[in-house]
Design a protein around this motif. Structure first.
Motif, PDB file in Angstrom:
ATOM      1  N   ALA A  79       0.757  -1.087   0.014  1.00 34.36           N
ATOM      2  CA  ALA A  79       0.279   0.148   0.274  1.00 34.36           C
ATOM      3  C   ALA A  79       0.804   1.171  -0.067  1.00 34.36           C
ATOM      4  CB  ALA A  79      -1.258   0.347   1.522  1.00 34.36           C
ATOM      5  N   LEU A  80       1.953   1.436   1.084  1.00 30.68           N
ATOM      6  CA  LEU A  80       2.402   2.541   0.981  1.00 30.68           C
ATOM      7  C   LEU A  80       3.229   2.677  -0.410  1.00 30.68           C
ATOM      8  CD1 LEU A  80       4.759   1.639   4.150  1.00 30.68           C
ATOM      9  CD2 LEU A  80       2.957   4.224   3.594  1.00 30.68           C
ATOM     10  N   LEU A  81       3.867   2.047  -1.155  1.00 25.16           N
ATOM     11  CA  LEU A  81       4.306   1.770  -2.713  1.00 25.16           C
ATOM     12  C   LEU A  81       3.536   2.228  -4.038  1.00 25.16           C
ATOM     13  CD1 LEU A  81       6.575  -1.546  -3.146  1.00 25.16           C
ATOM     14  CD2 LEU A  81       7.475   0.828  -2.643  1.00 25.16           C
ATOM     15  N   HIS A  82       2.124   1.808  -3.805  1.00 23.79           N
ATOM     16  CA  HIS A  82       1.459   2.482  -4.408  1.00 23.79           C
ATOM     17  C   HIS A  82       0.709   4.513  -4.139  1.00 23.79           C
ATOM     18  CE1 HIS A  82       0.412  -1.161  -7.500  1.00 23.79           C
ATOM     19  NE2 HIS A  82       0.413  -1.824  -6.223  1.00 23.79           N
ATOM     20  N   GLN A  83       0.713   4.223  -2.871  1.00 27.13           N
ATOM     21  CA  GLN A  83      -0.123   5.177  -2.175  1.00 27.13           C
ATOM     22  C   GLN A  83       1.337   6.536  -2.884  1.00 27.13           C
ATOM     23  OE1 GLN A  83      -0.137   4.872   1.924  1.00 27.13           O
ATOM     24  NE2 GLN A  83      -1.383   3.480   1.406  1.00 27.13           N
ATOM     25  N   ALA A  84       3.041   5.966  -2.600  1.00 24.37           N
ATOM     26  CA  ALA A  84       3.711   7.395  -3.315  1.00 24.37           C
ATOM     27  C   ALA A  84       3.550   6.889  -5.066  1.00 24.37           C
ATOM     28  CB  ALA A  84       4.955   6.691  -3.163  1.00 24.37           C
ATOM     29  N   ALA A  85       2.696   6.340  -5.540  1.00 24.76           N
ATOM     30  CA  ALA A  85       2.930   6.069  -7.250  1.00 24.76           C
ATOM     31  C   ALA A  85       1.285   7.491  -6.841  1.00 24.76           C
ATOM     32  CB  ALA A  85       3.032   5.156  -7.490  1.00 24.76           C
ATOM     33  N   GLY A  88       1.447  10.730  -7.239  1.00 26.02           N
ATOM     34  CA  GLY A  88       2.179  11.423  -7.941  1.00 26.02           C
ATOM     35  C   GLY A  88       3.656  10.994  -8.235  1.00 26.02           C
ATOM     36  N   ARG A  89       4.807  10.620  -7.760  1.00 27.25           N
ATOM     37  CA  ARG A  89       5.952  10.354  -7.676  1.00 27.25           C
ATOM     38  C   ARG A  89       5.831   8.759  -8.985  1.00 27.25           C
ATOM     39  NH1 ARG A  89       9.199   8.936  -1.855  1.00 27.25           N
ATOM     40  NH2 ARG A  89      10.599   9.048  -3.605  1.00 27.25           N
ATOM     41  N   PRO A  90       7.164   9.238 -10.108  1.00 26.08           N
ATOM     42  CA  PRO A  90       7.226   8.276 -10.792  1.00 26.08           C
ATOM     43  C   PRO A  90       7.699   6.906 -10.443  1.00 26.08           C
ATOM     44  CG  PRO A  90       8.287  10.271 -11.139  1.00 26.08           C
ATOM     45  CD  PRO A  90       8.021  10.331  -9.534  1.00 26.08           C
ATOM     46  N   VAL A  91       7.034   5.927 -10.921  1.00 24.10           N
ATOM     47  CA  VAL A  91       7.012   4.276 -10.496  1.00 24.10           C
ATOM     48  C   VAL A  91       8.711   4.420 -10.709  1.00 24.10           C
ATOM     49  CG1 VAL A  91       6.507   2.159 -11.627  1.00 24.10           C
ATOM     50  CG2 VAL A  91       5.186   3.673 -11.071  1.00 24.10           C
ATOM     51  N   PRO A  92       9.968   4.734 -11.083  1.00 27.06           N
ATOM     52  CA  PRO A  92      10.950   3.864 -10.953  1.00 27.06           C
ATOM     53  C   PRO A  92      11.682   4.929  -9.796  1.00 27.06           C
ATOM     54  CG  PRO A  92      10.896   5.152 -13.131  1.00 27.06           C
ATOM     55  CD  PRO A  92       9.388   5.073 -12.614  1.00 27.06           C
ATOM     56  N   GLU A  93      11.227   5.643  -9.628  1.00 28.22           N
ATOM     57  CA  GLU A  93      11.697   7.337  -7.872  1.00 28.22           C
ATOM     58  C   GLU A  93      11.386   6.026  -6.998  1.00 28.22           C
ATOM     59  OE1 GLU A  93      10.117  10.943  -5.980  1.00 28.22           O
ATOM     60  OE2 GLU A  93      10.827  11.282  -8.308  1.00 28.22           O
ATOM     61  N   ARG A 149       3.412  -1.960 -13.961  1.00 25.81           N
ATOM     62  CA  ARG A 149       2.438  -1.275 -15.303  1.00 25.81           C
ATOM     63  C   ARG A 149       1.777  -0.435 -15.097  1.00 25.81           C
ATOM     64  NH1 ARG A 149       0.436  -6.610 -13.183  1.00 25.81           N
ATOM     65  NH2 ARG A 149       0.563  -8.418 -14.167  1.00 25.81           N
ATOM     66  N   ARG A 150       1.824   0.328 -13.122  1.00 30.10           N
ATOM     67  CA  ARG A 150       1.803   2.166 -13.565  1.00 30.10           C
ATOM     68  C   ARG A 150       2.253   2.630 -14.139  1.00 30.10           C
ATOM     69  NH1 ARG A 150      -1.008   3.326  -7.656  1.00 30.10           N
ATOM     70  NH2 ARG A 150      -0.883   5.604  -9.020  1.00 30.10           N
ATOM     71  N   GLY A 151       3.703   2.098 -14.376  1.00 27.63           N
ATOM     72  CA  GLY A 151       4.915   3.109 -15.305  1.00 27.63           C
ATOM     73  C   GLY A 151       4.411   2.440 -16.330  1.00 27.63           C
ATOM     74  N   GLN A 152       4.281   1.850 -17.435  1.00 29.86           N
ATOM     75  CA  GLN A 152       4.541   1.528 -18.023  1.00 29.86           C
ATOM     76  C   GLN A 152       3.669   2.011 -18.579  1.00 29.86           C
ATOM     77  OE1 GLN A 152       4.295  -3.053 -18.480  1.00 29.86           O
ATOM     78  NE2 GLN A 152       5.962  -3.472 -18.860  1.00 29.86           N
ATOM     79  N   GLU A 156       6.996   5.475 -17.816  1.00 28.63           N
ATOM     80  CA  GLU A 156       8.330   5.092 -16.920  1.00 28.63           C
ATOM     81  C   GLU A 156       8.744   4.338 -17.343  1.00 28.63           C
ATOM     82  OE1 GLU A 156       5.755   8.743 -14.154  1.00 28.63           O
ATOM     83  OE2 GLU A 156       5.795   6.402 -13.714  1.00 28.63           O
ATOM     84  N   ILE A 157       8.386   2.889 -18.042  1.00 32.16           N
ATOM     85  CA  ILE A 157       8.690   1.601 -17.473  1.00 32.16           C
ATOM     86  C   ILE A 157       8.858   1.442 -18.900  1.00 32.16           C
ATOM     87  CG2 ILE A 157       8.740  -0.870 -16.916  1.00 32.16           C
ATOM     88  CD1 ILE A 157       9.775   1.273 -14.190  1.00 32.16           C
ATOM     89  N   ARG A 158      10.038   0.585 -19.815  1.00 33.08           N
ATOM     90  CA  ARG A 158       9.914  -0.564 -20.848  1.00 33.08           C
ATOM     91  C   ARG A 158       9.422  -1.256 -20.674  1.00 33.08           C
ATOM     92  NH1 ARG A 158      15.831  -3.532 -20.915  1.00 33.08           N
ATOM     93  NH2 ARG A 158      14.018  -5.204 -22.421  1.00 33.08           N
ATOM     94  N   ASP A 159       8.302  -0.665 -21.889  1.00 32.23           N
ATOM     95  CA  ASP A 159       6.651  -1.496 -22.462  1.00 32.23           C
ATOM     96  C   ASP A 159       7.301  -3.123 -23.108  1.00 32.23           C
ATOM     97  OD1 ASP A 159       7.944  -0.900 -25.188  1.00 32.23           O
ATOM     98  OD2 ASP A 159       6.497   0.163 -25.750  1.00 32.23           O
ATOM     99  N   ASP A 160       8.831  -3.068 -23.386  1.00 27.42           N
ATOM    100  CA  ASP A 160       8.583  -4.930 -23.248  1.00 27.42           C
ATOM    101  C   ASP A 160       9.455  -5.483 -22.683  1.00 27.42           C
ATOM    102  OD1 ASP A 160      11.336  -3.183 -23.512  1.00 27.42           O
ATOM    103  OD2 ASP A 160      12.567  -4.589 -25.096  1.00 27.42           O
ATOM    104  N   VAL A 161       9.118  -5.310 -21.358  1.00 27.61           N
ATOM    105  CA  VAL A 161       9.344  -6.020 -19.884  1.00 27.61           C
ATOM    106  C   VAL A 161       8.147  -6.329 -19.717  1.00 27.61           C
ATOM    107  CG1 VAL A 161      10.406  -5.409 -17.475  1.00 27.61           C
ATOM    108  CG2 VAL A 161      11.290  -4.530 -19.524  1.00 27.61           C
TER     109      VAL A 161
END
Length: 219
Positions: A79-85, A88-93, A149-152, A156-161
């Motif tokens: 939940a903390l990880l998703h709350q950070a996203a 508005g924080r980028p997923v890689p961050e 998936r949110r990052g994709q 922000e995340i490679r789409d071929d991963v």
């Protein structure tokens, strides 16, 4: 004038759901501080002012309570990880902050949630708890895959991963920390480089920290 008598104190009886939640919170604290083997149900009961039978009435056994605590911690961290996203924080961050070696060292200290994960890893062959450990890893892997998936979707995340495979890669990176701590010289530098490599490989080509991807057929 008559003197009023003090009223006798009555113990407030919590609703069943609140009682169970309070036991689970206390168990999470105790197991995060001591681990499963040293954690005592009597200490858990004492923290919230109930008897041991009340704890067993709600969870059945110490092993079942430990499994519930593991699930609770996994839910909290996910939940903390998703709350950070969500903020508005980028997923890689978000991932870089969580996987930062200094944060991981603190996260796995006694009293922190990560200590419970590390303790559970030592119980992988326990007949009562081995299945729980697999379930926790699957649960956390699913949460990481959703984050990827949110990052994709945000570019922000490679789409071929493949998100599920990448999530298990990150889970394996975390699970290997105790092994590396025992055998790797200059572990801090190695942990920092492993984290940089893992995150860099997830970034789109041209992103900061992301190197060019090998072409098909290259060695």
């Amino acid at each position: 004038m008559t003197e009023s008598r003090p009223r006798a104190r009555t113990r407030t009886r919590l609703p069943a759901a609140e009682r169970r939640a309070s036991i689970l919170a206390a168990a999470t604290e105790v197991f995060s501080e001591t681990g499963y083997q040293r954690g005592k149900v009597s200490d858990i009961a004492k923290r919230i002012g109930v008897s041991e039978p009340v704890v067993f009435q709600n969870f059945g056994s110490k092993a079942a309570l430990y499994r519930a605590a593991l699930d609770h911690v996994t839910d909290s961290v996910s939940a903390l990880l998703h709350q950070a996203a969500d903020a508005g924080r980028p997923v890689p961050e978000v991932l870089a902050t969580f996987l930062d070696p200094a944060h991981m060292d603190h996260f796995h200290q006694p009293g922190s949630h990560g200590f419970l994960f590390a303790d559970a890893a030592a119980l992988a062959h326990d007949p009562d708890l081995g299945g729980a450990l697999r379930q926790v890893h699957q649960h956390f892997g699913t949460a990481l895959a959703e984050l990827l998936r949110r990052g994709q979707s945000a570019g922000e995340i490679r789409d071929d991963v493949d998100p599920e495979t990448a999530a298990w890669w990150l889970v394996s990176l975390l699970a290997g920390r105790s092994f590396r701590a025992a055998v790797v010289p200059e572990r801090d530098a190695v942990e920092a480089e492993l984290t940089r490599m893992a995150l860099g490989a997830l970034l789109p080509e041209g992103s900061a920290g992301g190197g060019p991807r090998p072409s098909r057929g290259s060695a």
